[in-house]
Design an enzyme around this catalytic site. Structure first.
Site, mmCIF file in Angstrom:
data_model
loop_
_atom_site.group_PDB
_atom_site.id
_atom_site.type_symbol
_atom_site.label_atom_id
_atom_site.label_comp_id
_atom_site.label_asym_id
_atom_site.label_seq_id
_atom_site.Cartn_x
_atom_site.Cartn_y
_atom_site.Cartn_z
ATOM 1 N N LYS A 88 -34.207 9.462 -39.415
ATOM 2 C CA LYS A 88 -33.647 8.221 -39.971
ATOM 3 C C LYS A 88 -34.708 7.394 -40.680
ATOM 4 C CE LYS A 88 -32.288 6.686 -35.993
ATOM 5 N NZ LYS A 88 -32.881 7.823 -35.258
ATOM 6 N N SER A 143 0.832 -1.192 0.000
ATOM 7 C CA SER A 143 0.000 0.000 0.000
ATOM 8 C C SER A 143 0.872 1.249 0.000
ATOM 9 C CB SER A 143 -0.929 -0.006 1.223
ATOM 10 O OG SER A 143 -1.775 -1.132 1.188
ATOM 11 N N GLY A 168 1.471 1.721 -5.305
ATOM 12 C CA GLY A 168 0.592 1.290 -4.223
ATOM 13 C C GLY A 168 -0.828 1.794 -4.337
ATOM 14 N N HIS A 169 -1.036 2.936 -5.032
ATOM 15 C CA HIS A 169 -2.386 3.465 -5.154
ATOM 16 C C HIS A 169 -3.266 2.532 -5.970
ATOM 17 C CE1 HIS A 169 -1.032 7.307 -3.516
ATOM 18 N NE2 HIS A 169 -2.295 7.680 -3.495
ATOM 19 N N SER A 215 -28.247 3.506 -32.895
ATOM 20 C CA SER A 215 -26.884 2.949 -32.772
ATOM 21 C C SER A 215 -25.913 3.979 -32.201
ATOM 22 C CB SER A 215 -26.385 2.407 -34.112
ATOM 23 O OG SER A 215 -26.649 3.268 -35.196
ATOM 24 N N ASP A 256 10.939 -0.571 13.328
ATOM 25 C CA ASP A 256 11.528 0.407 14.248
ATOM 26 C C ASP A 256 10.483 1.346 14.821
ATOM 27 O OD1 ASP A 256 11.497 1.154 11.421
ATOM 28 O OD2 ASP A 256 12.326 3.082 12.080
ATOM 29 N N LEU A 315 -29.830 10.718 -33.740
ATOM 30 C CA LEU A 315 -30.701 10.793 -32.568
ATOM 31 C C LEU A 315 -32.144 10.477 -32.937
ATOM 32 C CD1 LEU A 315 -29.281 14.082 -30.968
ATOM 33 C CD2 LEU A 315 -28.985 11.760 -30.083
#
Length: 633
Positions: free
Chosen positions: A479, A39, A120-121, A547, A175, A474
């Protein structure tokens, strides 16, 4: 010869001898590739920096630069910040994190190493997956103060998926917890259950402090209760397992013609061996030939062994090109176009069932669709969850369908011939990576039936070419209106036509589909398949579908073929479409009665390769029909 010349010549000779001895010694050592993951802020870069430092792999000029960088970018006050040996990107130094995978080479008297420092991210998990795919072992780094985190589990699962069997559980920053044995044992105990479930062969826990150097190269005087190996000792003793299938596999990466009469097949022999006289088989065509010559980096050779880079010459001219796989004729590899696989999704855009992508396995490219997602894996609980799509960093079991058979080995048998990547067809960016588990043999009992009457025969009977005119735009753009007027004109000229209208299609064949992105993709796939069959029957097929996605319109073009496909973009602004609103859809969408309305709360991707664009707010229907007739006739 002067004294200086004699002295310089002797010194140069001695130096060359020493360099030669060093190179010879390096050549005899084996190589361990390992990845360090964990991490954010667990100390990965510091650990690699310490490994480089303790193994005396840092040169004088690097030390000087490191001391200067430590003063400017470091986090250790006046002390050296070892992480800066690895964090090379400016963004990494500014943020104090690892973004890209950084590779570092170092060696000890007994072994050479390539270490990969993985980010780590969570958003950089794709980089970590890349680094792990070539590794023999993994160091999972854990901050002793934080214990096992979600990202720890994610990385452990990814490591397991790519087939890494040897794990070092490096519990860092001891440590900062006063070198507590109780804390160390608690973390080891918590990880042991996870390790068992993921099938690691060995898990070696080591308490250490990368910053202070405890248990890196020398046993720590602060951790007297630990009697195991140091980190370097464990890295030197991990057993490296060769991942080969036992078969001879030679992917052709380049066809070289040093002379007009010669064709050399270049690539890496990824498994097995080749000898002059061996009979090989080209997987794609099934043709066979004998090996007449082999050239390695050292020149002509009678044999070659994995993983050498070689050039192979055959005794006769057969059809071989980049992307072909050569195997022994009596021991070929399996081919299939249907697979069960484990997929790791790495892109911000979700993975869609039914959408077409590119897949690359070894040197082979094909088109691929994810036909089903069996389940997604919860990295925290290892449970299997049902889902319909994948988002970034998801891991799932999926089924894949390719447009052609490719050669493969299951990933568990051979990483380099069972691992693949998924690539976007347009941007060419890598979207995901995965591992083939097994092939699905459902196509073995399917054979394409050859028919006596061809499309050309039907076209001659109808006296015109079969083709598809694909209208996109649209809702309310016009169409269906234009397609209807076009069909009337074609019919008046004696042409054989049929209109596939989006609404009519959904009332019949596609009435089982909704309006999610996945359903819209499947809606267009089915329409394209039907349009292709009708075109094959010799008809002029007029397809009027919104589409909305570029990828599926491109799929239709590729399926039907450029010679028989024309895309017409009805480019009408949404304001005009909403004013027309012939079906009251926009009104209902604004009142939230129609969900996922294209242009309102579902996106529309305008075509980038339309063959004809019509602006119906300024063009009459007759003018639109004339423009299309000019294009197709």
């Amino acid at each position: 010869m002067t004294f200086f010349q004699r002295h310089h010549s002797t010194a140069s000779s001695e130096k060359k001898d020493k360099v030669g001895d060093w190179l010879a010694a390096q050549a005899t050592k084996d190589l361990l590739r390992f990845i360090i993951c964990g991490s954010v802020d667990d100390g990965k870069s510091t650990l690699i920096g310490r490994l480089l430092w303790d193994s005396k792999q840092v040169f004088a000029d690097q030390i000087a630069a490191l001391e200067a960088d430590s003063k400017q970018h470091g986090t250790q006050g006046a002390d050296i910040d070892f992480s800066l040996l690895v964090d090379g990107l400016i963004a990494e130094r500014e943020q104090g994190i690892t973004i890209d995978v950084a590779y570092r080479f170092f060696s000890t008297p007994t072994r050479k190493f390539i270490a990969a420092d993985a980010p780590g991210h969570e958003q950089y998990s794709r980089n970590m997956f890349t680094g792990a795919s070539t590794a023999d072992a993994a160091i999972i780094l854990i901050d002793a103060r934080k214990g096992i985190l979600t990202q720890t589990r994610r990385h452990a699962h990814l490591i397991s998926l790519v087939g890494i069997k040897h794990v070092i559980l490096a519990i860092n920053k001891m440590d900062l917890v006063n070198y507590s044995e109780n804390i160390f044992e608690a973390i080891v105990s918590a990880f042991s259950l996870l390790g068992k479930s993921l099938g690691f062969s060995t898990v070696t826990p080591i308490p250490l402090s990368a910053l202070k150097g405890d248990n890196i190269n020398k046993r720590s005087e602060n951790i007297t209760w630990y009697q195991g190996q140091t980190l370097l000792e464990r890295l030197e003793t991990i057993e490296i397992a060769r991942n080969e299938s036992g078969k001879t596999i030679f992917p052709v990466q380049f066809v070289n013609r040093p002379k007009s009469e010669l064709r050399g097949l270049c690539g890496n022999l990824i498994s097995g061996m080749l000898r002059i006289g061996d009979t090989i088989r080209i997987t794609s065509s099934g043709q066979e030939a004998s090996v007449s010559d082999i050239i390695t980096v050292e020149g002509h050779s009678t044999s070659a062994f994995s993983p050498e880079a070689i050039t192979v010459f055959l005794d006769r001219d057969v059809d071989v090109s980049n992307g072909d796989i050569l195997t022994m004729a009596d021991n070929p590899v399996e081919t299939s176009e249907h697979f069960e696989a484990t997929l790791v999704w790495m892109d911000e855009k979700p993975c869609m069932i039914g959408r077409t992508y590119h897949i690359k396995l070894s040197n082979q490219w094909a088109e691929v669709r994810i036909t089903s997602i069996k389940y997604r894996i919860d990295v925290n609980t290892q449970s299997e969850e049902p889902c319909n799509d994948l988002v970034i960093n998801d891991i799932a079991a999926v089924t894949l369908s390719l447009n052609r058979p490719i050669a493969f080995e299951p990933y568990r048998n051979m990483k380099s011939f069972g691992g693949f990547i998924i690539v976007d067809k347009f941007s060419k960016s890598t979207l995901g990576g995965g591992m083939i588990n097994t092939s699905v043999m459902r196509s073995r009992n399917l054979t394409k039936q050859d028919l006596s009457v061809t499309r050309e025969d039907r076209e001659r009977l109808k006296n015109h070419k079969g083709q598809v005119v694909w209208f996109t735009g649209l809702s309310g753009s016009g169409k269906s209106t234009i397609a209807n007027a076009l069909e009337a004109e074609l019919n008046a000229q004696g042409k054989h036509t049929y209109i596939l209208d989006g609404d009519n299609f959904r009332r019949g064949l596609n009435k089982d589909l909704g309006f999610t992105d996945i359903d819209r993709i499947e809606n267009i796939r089915r329409a394209a398949e039907v349009a292709k069959m009708m075109m094959d029957a010799g008809l002029i097929v007029l397809v009027a579908f919104i589409s909305p996605f570029e990828a599926e319109r491109q799929l239709a073009r590729e399926l039907i073929g450029d010679d028989h496909f024309s895309q017409v973009f009805i480019d009408t602004p949404i304001e005009i479409c909403e004013q027309r609103d012939p079906k009251n859809l926009y009104k209902m969408a604004r009142e939230q009665l129609v969900p996922k309305m294209t242009g309102i709360d579902s996106s529309y991707e305008p075509p980038s390769n339309a063959d004809l664009t019509l602006k119906t707010e300024i063009m009459t229907i007759d003018n639109c029909v004339k423009a299309i007739m000019k294009m197709i006739m």
